[in-house]
Design an enzyme around this catalytic site. Structure first.
Site, PDB file in Angstrom:
ATOM      1  N   GLY A  51       4.902  -1.206   2.682  1.00  0.00           N
ATOM      2  CA  GLY A  51       4.217   0.163   2.561  1.00  0.00           C
ATOM      3  C   GLY A  51       5.125   1.486   2.577  1.00  0.00           C
ATOM      4  CG  HIS A  64      -0.570   0.267   2.542  1.00  0.00           C
ATOM      5  ND1 HIS A  64       0.393   1.105   3.110  1.00  0.00           N
ATOM      6  CD2 HIS A  64      -0.074  -1.302   3.102  1.00  0.00           C
ATOM      7  CE1 HIS A  64       0.887   0.493   4.277  1.00  0.00           C
ATOM      8  NE2 HIS A  64       0.675  -0.746   4.390  1.00  0.00           N
ATOM      9  CG  ASP A  65      -0.566   4.118   1.767  1.00  0.00           C
ATOM     10  OD1 ASP A  65      -1.431   4.800   0.844  1.00  0.00           O
ATOM     11  OD2 ASP A  65      -0.612   3.514   2.263  1.00  0.00           O
TER      12      ASP A  65
END
Length: 261
Positions: free
Chosen positions: A139, A121-122
């Site tokens: 992440g 994520h991200d």
């Protein structure tokens, strides 16, 4: 006419370009957008608020856009944006963003993700990036243009990898790697510049020579690392490549900088 195999499921709301191809046994979620000439080979699962750029090909058993592996994630409508002409091979997993990371995972154009690679994520990934088999990004990782992450390598969350950098296979990267740097090791250290990569991309001999001089200065024992980093731009003010390194060093780092052996 859109080419969608009869065994695939396209949920109501999904936007599939007429020139996209969806092979057998794929599942495309309701908030997914597939641009022109996207190809899902077979057994591909694309979910979430995900857009896939034109010309991108996704191979069997890839999982794209499903919920992040983050216990803080509560189903927010975060986003995954994949650029043009990317190749996403078998068993690759790519997750969307979270509230703590700006709600966005973004991948640039012309990227190659080999078998089993993972993008958490991200993450923010530039253009022409390669993740070799089973490379793993935690992440909030940022990867610059033309960087290569070797097979079985793991990049710690919040680490930045500069453009044209090379991470050797089976490395563990805990700190930021400067642009053009080459890093390897169980807890990776910088061991030089990615000279092979620069030569392949047409860097001039003089520019490479200046970068090597700047590298030796940055990782010398004169003064402190922060002092040498701040002086790079003045010392090598005629080099555009050194300016890229200087800019990287002066941006916020949450993990510190990878040091030379």
């Amino acid at each position: 006419m859109t080419r969608i195999h009869e065994t695939s499921i396209i949920e109501d709301g999904a936007v599939v370009h007429p020139e996209a191809t969806v092979g057998p046994f794929c599942v495309v979620g309701k908030d997914v957008t597939l641009a022109a000439s996207v190809t899902l080979k077979s057994h591909v699962a694309v979910s979430g608020n995900t857009s896939v750029g034109s010309g991108t090909t996704i191979f069997p058993f890839a999982s794209v856009g499903h919920a992040p592996q983050d216990l803080k994630y509560q189903g927010e409508n975060s986003e995954l944006v994949i650029g043009k002409n990317c190749t996403i091979r078998e068993h690759v997993t790519i997750n969307p963003g979270t509230t703590s990371g700006g709600m966005l995972t973004r991948i640039g154009d012309n990227c190659l993700f080999m078998i089993g690679a993972h993008v958490a994520h991200d993450c923010l990934i530039g253009n022409d990036v390669i993740l070799v088999n089973n490379a793993t990004l935690g992440g909030h990782v940022e990867i610059g243009n033309y960087a290569i992450i070797g097979g079985l390598s793991a990049v710690h969350q919040f680490v930045r990898i500069g453009e044209h950098a090379m991470i050797g296979g089976a490395s563990g990267v805990e700190t930021d790697v400067i642009p053009f740097g080459s890093a390897t090791g169980n807890r990776a250290n910088i061991n030089g510049l990615n000279l092979t990569g620069m030569k392949r991309r047409g860097f001039e001999r003089e520019d490479i020579h200046i970068l090597r001089s700047a590298y030796k200065y940055l990782f010398s024992e004169d003064g402190t690392f922060s002092e040498r980093a701040s002086e790079l731009a003045d010392k090598y003010q005629d080099s555009a490549s050194v300016k890229i390194v200087h800019k990287f060093l002066n941006e916020e780092s949450k993990r510190g900088f990878c040091q030379a052996n």
